[in-house]
Design a protein around this motif. Structure first.
Motif, short mmCIF file in Angstrom:
data_model
loop_
_atom_site.label_atom_id
_atom_site.label_comp_id
_atom_site.label_asym_id
_atom_site.label_seq_id
_atom_site.Cartn_x
_atom_site.Cartn_y
_atom_site.Cartn_z
N TYR A 79 50.10 52.14 57.15
CA TYR A 79 50.77 50.85 56.91
C TYR A 79 49.80 49.68 57.08
O TYR A 79 49.84 48.70 56.34
N LEU A 80 48.92 49.85 58.06
CA LEU A 80 47.91 48.82 58.28
C LEU A 80 47.03 48.67 57.03
O LEU A 80 46.74 47.56 56.57
N LEU A 81 46.67 49.83 56.45
CA LEU A 81 45.81 49.80 55.26
C LEU A 81 46.55 49.22 54.05
O LEU A 81 45.94 48.61 53.17
N LEU A 82 47.86 49.42 54.01
CA LEU A 82 48.64 48.83 52.91
C LEU A 82 48.55 47.30 52.95
O LEU A 82 48.40 46.65 51.92
N VAL A 83 48.64 46.75 54.15
CA VAL A 83 48.52 45.29 54.28
C VAL A 83 47.13 44.86 53.83
O VAL A 83 46.97 43.91 53.06
N ALA A 84 46.10 45.58 54.30
CA ALA A 84 44.73 45.24 53.92
C ALA A 84 44.59 45.26 52.40
O ALA A 84 44.07 44.32 51.79
N ALA A 85 45.09 46.32 51.75
CA ALA A 85 44.96 46.45 50.29
C ALA A 85 45.70 45.34 49.57
O ALA A 85 45.23 44.81 48.57
N SER A 86 46.85 44.96 50.11
CA SER A 86 47.65 43.93 49.44
C SER A 86 47.03 42.55 49.53
O SER A 86 47.40 41.65 48.78
N ARG A 87 46.10 42.38 50.44
CA ARG A 87 45.44 41.07 50.54
C ARG A 87 44.22 40.99 49.63
O ARG A 87 43.55 39.97 49.57
N MET A 88 43.93 42.09 48.94
CA MET A 88 42.72 42.11 48.11
C MET A 88 43.03 41.90 46.64
O MET A 88 44.04 42.36 46.14
N ALA A 89 42.09 41.22 45.95
CA ALA A 89 42.26 40.99 44.52
C ALA A 89 42.26 42.34 43.79
O ALA A 89 42.99 42.53 42.83
N ASN A 90 41.44 43.25 44.26
CA ASN A 90 41.39 44.57 43.66
C ASN A 90 41.63 45.60 44.76
O ASN A 90 40.71 46.01 45.45
N PRO A 91 42.91 46.02 44.94
CA PRO A 91 43.24 46.91 46.06
C PRO A 91 42.43 48.21 46.05
O PRO A 91 42.19 48.80 47.10
N ALA A 92 41.99 48.61 44.85
CA ALA A 92 41.24 49.86 44.79
C ALA A 92 39.91 49.77 45.54
O ALA A 92 39.34 50.79 45.92
N ASP A 93 39.43 48.54 45.78
CA ASP A 93 38.18 48.37 46.54
C ASP A 93 38.29 49.02 47.92
O ASP A 93 37.29 49.48 48.47
N LEU A 94 39.51 49.04 48.44
CA LEU A 94 39.68 49.61 49.78
C LEU A 94 39.39 51.12 49.75
O LEU A 94 38.81 51.66 50.68
N LEU A 95 39.80 51.75 48.64
CA LEU A 95 39.54 53.20 48.51
C LEU A 95 38.04 53.47 48.56
O LEU A 95 37.59 54.45 49.14
N ALA A 96 37.28 52.56 47.93
CA ALA A 96 35.84 52.76 47.82
C ALA A 96 35.16 52.76 49.19
O ALA A 96 34.12 53.37 49.36
N VAL A 97 35.76 52.05 50.16
CA VAL A 97 35.10 51.98 51.48
C VAL A 97 35.81 52.85 52.53
O VAL A 97 35.30 53.02 53.63
#
Lengths: 472, 368
Positions: free
Chosen positions: A228-246
């Protein structure tokens, strides 16, 4: 909430006739003033509908709203609340219709003495005092999470929950998700500060570090909360897929063993999210009443750039999972984007760019330039050039090349026709100036489409015809 | 052609050169000056975020840099008119923008600015006539009532001015000609009592707003660009302090219109020099204050990127104009901000950066 499921509350209100539409037109400071007045009576059903109707402008203007307990309750999951307009959809979104039943569960099953006490504090808090609201949240969120979970999961309250959620399983799932976000409310709030502004254009080292620390904090509470924490992080990003990359480089602390599962969960969600966003493209094109709603070329390119960036990042990290089914789904997203770009930018280029260069009038007198039309044509030409950056990803190389060549040819032909007519206007200063403006506007479009080197030949020809720098 | 990067520490405004509002990102706000054998040359700062500045023969610029159509036109115009002072460069810039080569909005803004120049010139002339008549005790309510643009008003004005010339013991034609000279000098600056502030007075006011806004930004926004913003505000403040002093003295001399007409040979040289100094002081700032205004609606990251962009083209005061060595101070700031500078994509790839051009054109549409 009485808002329509499609979020289009506009035009359905009798009690405050016309107010909503007027609230879209008035100046910003007046709008904020009216919002403040309406907030004093915000619990009135008509006012609630008015708020639903004007939500797009509220999102745009973001006035500091009067704090309420309900608003404090929503803070930890506000980033994942569904958006009502645009193509972007937050990852793992919570629908707005969840808010009301969640609030009822909290007030009916939670600690009423604490709620009353916190409510008094909220009323004394000035709009925009985030620290004070977070301090209230610090006590509200854990209690609320416990109340929700207790009500949903215990047999004793099954009837009430069934009534509040209308037996809707999807709603029940989202209510439990809300409880998870509330569990990590304070961690989420700290992360929001680190991941600002929203949408975050790119992840820097310090962003990744903040996500790692927040994820470890959530994992200490319970490994299941990291997702759930990561969902919030992803939703704040212009490109949520960037989170997957890291994600694979992030140490999730006590949730380390769950990392592959979390990665797979998030990946699936990113792909679903991309599909939803590309589906919204069709929605936009179809419009509410079935009539086509054209997307402006520049907007179309901006949307396409975001989606393609997300698809590319997702594809890159998906190779790790070796899931062919994802590959197909991502290709389908790209196909939808390609259709949108073709329809909104390439196919419309002749109409959008060429027609603005007026053909010489039969009378020989030049036609006055139209600044608005020229501005729109320039926007279109810029969009066409920006397509170059997407051509490879969308397989648009040849269609784009053809469109550019055709625009270059068309603009040159039209400019040459104007140039041939120029001597007829040259005798009259006003006509000459109008004719020159027409030529310079055409030159500018050619410059945008074909680049300065090719445009310079036309410029030289224009200067030779006008004789402006003749002695050179 | 290319003399190589040199240390840039100009002594005078003329050596610093006048800023040219090019739309090619690499050339934006580069400075033109008269170099050896009076040939025009252009100063291009920090091509690759280095410390130096490149001096390029003006005529060679199109061979070195891929320029926008607007810039090619402006370049030719500057060559043709042999323009070099801020005033000449501004006229050429407005003429180029008026052609529509920086977009329709910039064309409208340029037309508006040229019209405003005309109006300001007429207004200044009129106010100076009133000042002369007042100085010799010939204020005429009839003339004011008739208005200077009516036949009756003009007849009354001629009559009164002939009497004013007699009172000043000079020929009426000479009085008219001197008034025209003073008006030409004062119109770009603006008179102290003008109901509509002149262009340079407005420029100074905008600069004060910019200084305040950047000072607040540097204090309130947590950003690596904060020290850069603070430095920009300091340079603005120094410029303002000198500007206020020059402007005050200029206005005092113009207000004393009787002595100005009597001690003509000495006084007109002084006021002309002061007006020119005001123009040099504010040269290059209108783009900067305009760019800062444009970015106010954007987020802090865009604002930080703009602060760094503006730092690159900041009109540092020449050594003779200020006791503080701004060039040396700028070097310290540059060391700190080097990491976060927006790259000039076009220089490295040879491609035009359409977004950067658009940002520059948006400023041109606001501050032509």
């Amino acid at each position: 909430m009485t808002e329509a499921a499609d979020g289009s509350g506009r035009g359905k209100i009798d009690h405050l006739p016309g107010l909503e539409s007027r609230l879209f037109d008035i100046p910003e400071d007046k709008f904020i003033e009216v919002v403040r007045l309406l907030e004093r009576v915000r619990d009135h059903p008509d006012v609630r509908q008015t708020f639903a109707a004007i939500r797009p402008r509220l999102v745009q203007v973001r006035p500091d709203r009067r704090p309420t307990m309900k608003r404090v309750l929503c803070m930890p999951f506000e980033d994942v609340l569904e958006s009502l307009s645009g193509v972007d959809v937050p990852l793992g979104r919570i629908e707005r219709r969840v808010i009301e039943p969640v609030w009822r569960l909290v007030t009916e099953c939670g600690d009423t003495a604490l709620i009353d006490q916190l409510d008094r504090q909220v009323q004394e808090t000035a709009p925009g005092n985030l620290n004070a609201l977070r301090n209230i949240g610090r006590r509200l969120w854990p209690m609320a999470a416990q109340a929700i979970r207790g009500a949903v999961e215990q047999d004793g309250s099954r009837q009430m929950v069934w009534r509040l959620l209308h037996g809707d399983e999807e709603l029940r799932r989202q209510v439990l998700d809300v409880a998870a976000f509330l569990d990590i409310g304070l961690t989420v709030e700290a992360l929001k500060d680190a991941l600002a502004p929203k949408p975050l254009p790119a992840l820097d080292d310090h962003h990744v570090e903040a996500i790692e620390q927040a994820a470890q904090a959530a994992a200490r509470q319970s490994p299941t909360l990291v997702y759930y924490l990561l969902l919030v992080a992803a939703s704040r990003m212009a490109n949520p897929a960037d989170l997957l990359a890291v994600l694979n480089d992030i140490d999730l602390g006590k949730a380390r063993r769950e990392q592959p599962v979390i990665f797979a969960q998030l990946s699936g969600l990113v792909v679903t999210n991309l599909e939803e966003r590309s589906a919204r493209l069709d929605g936009k094109r179809d419009g509410a009443g079935g009539a086509a709603v054209a997307i402006a070329p520049e907007e179309a390119i901006a949307i396409a750039e975001r989606l393609v960036a997300s698809v590319n990042t997702t594809s890159a990290v998906m190779d790790f999972l070796a899931e062919p089914v994802y590959r197909e789904r991502l290709d389908a997203v790209k196909a939808a984007v390609r259709t949108m770009v073709t329809g909104s930018v390439l196919d419309t280029a002749p109409q959008g760019i060429l027609t603005v260069v007026a053909a010489p009038a039969a009378s020989g007198r030049p036609v006055a330039v139209d600044d608005d039309a020229q501005t729109a044509a320039e926007d279109h030409a810029r969009a066409l050039r920006r397509c170059e950056g997407l051509a490879d990803a969308l397989g648009l190389h040849q269609p784009l090349k053809d469109a550019m060549a055709s625009m270059e040819k068309g603009l040159l032909e039209r400019a040459q026709a104007l140039l041939a007519q120029y001597p007829k206007a040259a005798g009259d200063p006003d006509d000459a100036e109008t004719a020159e403006m027409n030529l310079f506007y055409a030159l500018r479009l050619l410059e945008m489409v074909a680049g300065p080197a090719k445009a310079d030949r036309l410029r030289t020809a224009i200067m030779a015809a006008t004789g402006e720098f003749g002695e050179e | 052609m290319l003399k190589g990067a040199i240390e840039y520490a100009p002594s005078t405004f003329e050596e610093r050169g006048a800023a040219v509002a090019f739309t090619t990102p690499l050339l934006s706000q580069t400075r033109v000056r008269r170099g050896e054998r009076s040939k025009l040359e252009v100063l291009i700062p920090s091509l690759s975020q280095g410390m130096g500045i490149y001096v390029v023969a003006w005529k060679s610029v199109p061979d070195m840099v891929s320029m926008t159509m607007h810039d090619r036109y402006l370049h030719d115009l500057i060559v043709k008119e042999d323009a070099c002072s801020p005033h000449e460069i501004r006229r050429a810039t407005l003429k180029a923008a008026r052609r529509g080569l920086a977009g329709p909005k910039a064309a409208q803004a340029a037309r508006h600015a040229l019209e405003e120049d005309e109006e300001q010139s007429t207004l200044t002339h009129y106010l100076l006539i009133l000042a002369i008549l007042k100085a010799v005790g010939l204020e005429s309510p009839e003339m004011l009532k008739a208005g200077i643009d009516t036949d009756e008003g003009q007849r009354l004005t001629r009559q009164l001015m002939t009497r004013a010339a007699e009172s000043l013991r000079m020929d009426a034609t000479l009085l008219y000609s001197r008034l025209a000279d003073v008006a030409a000098v004062a119109a770009p600056v603006g008179l102290a009592r003008s109901p509509k502030p002149g262009r340079l007075v407005r420029g100074l006011m905008d600069l004060k707003g910019f200084r305040d806004s950047l000072t607040d930004w540097a204090r309130e926004v947590p950003s690596e660009a904060a020290p850069v913003a603070a430095f920009c505000a300091e340079v603005a403040q120094h410029t303002i302090a000198i500007g206020d002093k020059v402007l005050g003295d200029f206005h005092r001399r113009i207000e004393a219109i009787g002595p100005l007409m009597r001690d003509w040979d000495v006084e007109i040289v002084r006021v002309r020099a002061q007006a020119a100094r005001m123009a040099w002081l504010l040269d290059g700032w209108s783009h900067i204050t305009g760019a800062w205004e444009v970015v106010q609606t954007e987020d802090h990251h865009q604002q930080a990127a703009t602060v760094n962009d503006l730092f690159r083209i900041l009109p540092l005061l020449p050594r003779k104009e200020s006791s503080r060595d701004f060039v040396e101070d700028a070097k310290q700031v540059r060391q700190a901000q080097r990491r976060s500078v927006r790259m000039l994509e076009d220089w490295r790839t040879g491609q035009m950066d359409m977004d950067a051009i658009r940002r520059i054109e948006a400023v041109k549409a606001r501050a032509p």
